[in-house]
Write a protein that holds these residues in place. Structure first.
Motif, mmCIF file in Angstrom:
data_model
loop_
_atom_site.group_PDB
_atom_site.id
_atom_site.type_symbol
_atom_site.label_atom_id
_atom_site.label_comp_id
_atom_site.label_asym_id
_atom_site.label_seq_id
_atom_site.Cartn_x
_atom_site.Cartn_y
_atom_site.Cartn_z
ATOM 1 N N MET A 84 0.828 -1.204 0.000
ATOM 2 C CA MET A 84 0.000 0.000 0.000
ATOM 3 C C MET A 84 0.863 1.255 0.000
ATOM 4 N N ILE A 85 1.989 1.206 0.722
ATOM 5 C CA ILE A 85 2.862 2.368 0.778
ATOM 6 C C ILE A 85 3.521 2.612 -0.576
ATOM 7 N N THR A 86 3.931 1.529 -1.232
ATOM 8 C CA THR A 86 4.548 1.668 -2.558
ATOM 9 C C THR A 86 3.561 2.282 -3.538
ATOM 10 N N ARG A 87 2.312 1.805 -3.493
ATOM 11 C CA ARG A 87 1.315 2.308 -4.434
ATOM 12 C C ARG A 87 0.987 3.759 -4.158
ATOM 13 N N HIS A 88 0.877 4.101 -2.865
ATOM 14 C CA HIS A 88 0.444 5.450 -2.495
ATOM 15 C C HIS A 88 1.552 6.488 -2.650
ATOM 16 N N PHE A 89 2.768 6.118 -2.252
ATOM 17 C CA PHE A 89 3.851 7.107 -2.232
ATOM 18 C C PHE A 89 4.944 6.852 -3.265
ATOM 19 N N GLY A 90 4.897 5.705 -3.923
ATOM 20 C CA GLY A 90 5.966 5.382 -4.860
ATOM 21 C C GLY A 90 7.302 5.140 -4.176
ATOM 22 N N ILE A 91 7.252 4.736 -2.913
ATOM 23 C CA ILE A 91 8.491 4.437 -2.184
ATOM 24 C C ILE A 91 8.651 2.917 -2.149
ATOM 25 N N PRO A 92 9.830 2.386 -2.564
ATOM 26 C CA PRO A 92 9.989 0.933 -2.503
ATOM 27 C C PRO A 92 10.033 0.424 -1.059
ATOM 28 N N ASP B 233 14.359 9.136 8.468
ATOM 29 C CA ASP B 233 13.327 10.150 8.717
ATOM 30 C C ASP B 233 12.333 9.709 9.781
ATOM 31 N N LEU B 234 12.078 8.418 9.814
ATOM 32 C CA LEU B 234 10.936 7.974 10.595
ATOM 33 C C LEU B 234 11.119 6.517 11.016
ATOM 34 N N VAL B 235 10.849 6.250 12.283
ATOM 35 C CA VAL B 235 10.776 4.861 12.751
ATOM 36 C C VAL B 235 9.410 4.671 13.371
ATOM 37 N N ILE B 236 8.658 3.695 12.864
ATOM 38 C CA ILE B 236 7.308 3.479 13.372
ATOM 39 C C ILE B 236 7.270 2.203 14.200
ATOM 40 N N PHE C 236 -3.129 2.339 8.167
ATOM 41 C CA PHE C 236 -2.492 2.897 6.966
ATOM 42 C C PHE C 236 -2.620 4.413 6.925
ATOM 43 N N SER C 237 -3.795 4.948 7.290
ATOM 44 C CA SER C 237 -3.944 6.393 7.173
ATOM 45 C C SER C 237 -3.079 7.106 8.208
ATOM 46 N N GLU C 238 -2.857 6.474 9.365
ATOM 47 C CA GLU C 238 -1.971 7.118 10.332
ATOM 48 C C GLU C 238 -0.516 7.070 9.852
ATOM 49 N N ILE C 239 -0.114 5.940 9.290
ATOM 50 C CA ILE C 239 1.243 5.838 8.741
ATOM 51 C C ILE C 239 1.426 6.860 7.607
ATOM 52 N N SER C 240 0.399 6.994 6.758
ATOM 53 C CA SER C 240 0.469 7.955 5.652
ATOM 54 C C SER C 240 0.682 9.371 6.161
ATOM 55 N N ARG C 241 -0.046 9.692 7.233
ATOM 56 C CA ARG C 241 0.079 11.051 7.779
ATOM 57 C C ARG C 241 1.512 11.295 8.258
ATOM 58 N N LEU C 242 2.098 10.288 8.916
ATOM 59 C CA LEU C 242 3.473 10.430 9.388
ATOM 60 C C LEU C 242 4.447 10.620 8.231
#
Ligand SMILES: [Zn+2]
Length: 199
Positions: free
Chosen positions: A1-9, A89-92, A186-192
């Motif tokens: 989902m992250i790859t599709r939404h943000f284009g990050i591998p 940048d970020l550790v979740i 997912f939406s919370e991770i996206s916001r971060l």
């Protein structure tokens, strides 16, 4: 989902090792038994996998899922990133109760071809277990046996839990409640991620 939404591998050592196992490589065979029993594959192997992956795919941002899981892995990642002159940048920290983990393990289906995962409670896939992306077969993961959960939890407490203090010290740790449904998490991770993305 992250790859599709943000284009990050995105990669995870587990996904790399399952692919190696399915391809029957020496590394895959060596680590298959450890994965099956719920143990953690040695730091040395995991670190080499991640280094290789970063060399190939890490040029423009990346997400690791399930890495680092131990202090030596976290320390190696720091020195890899220093060499690449890249900041973390970020550790979740995705926190989930034992019950949540148990429920997810019993209900998870994964595509043997591309790694897409879904839940067997999703009606769409219950009758026809076929991947919507590549038509691969959706199956239960072998290492998803509830019997190995206790080993995993033990490994988590002794080897992974100390990372919480480690990353708090370098002040990039965000805690997320993982006991909610996939969309909420997912939406919370996206916001971060969005907060960290240069505008
Ligand atoms: Zn697939």
């Amino acid at each position: 989902m992250i790859t599709r939404h943000f284009g990050i591998p995105v990669t995870s050592p587990g996904a790399i090792l399952r692919r190696e196992r399915d391809l029957g490589t020496p590394l895959g065979q060596e680590t298959a038994e450890v994965l099956r029993s719920g143990g953690l594959v040695s730091d040395k192997i995991i670190i080499e996998l991640i280094e290789d992956w970063l060399r190939l795919h890490g040029g423009h941002g990346f997400v690791f899922d399930g890495f680092p899981r131990t202090l030596p892995q976290a320390e190696s990642l720091m020195s890899m990133l220093t060499k690449l002159r890249t900041a973390l940048d970020l550790v979740i920290w995705l926190e989930a109760s034992e019950k949540t983990v148990r429920d997810r393990i019993t209900g998870r289906l994964q595509c043997g071809e591309c790694g897409f995962t879904t839940s067997s409670s999703s009606a769409q896939f219950a009758n026809r277990p076929v991947c919507p992306y590549c038509d691969g077969r959706l199956e239960r993961r072998n290492d998803d046996d509830l019997g190995v959960l206790q080993t995993r939890l033990q490994e988590f407490r002794t080897k992974t839990e100390p990372l919480r203090a480690f990353y708090k010290k370098v002040s990039v740790l965000d805690r997320i409640d993982g006991n909610r449904d996939r969309d909420a998490v997912f939406s919370e991770i996206s916001r971060l991620i969005e907060d960290k993305t240069p505008k």
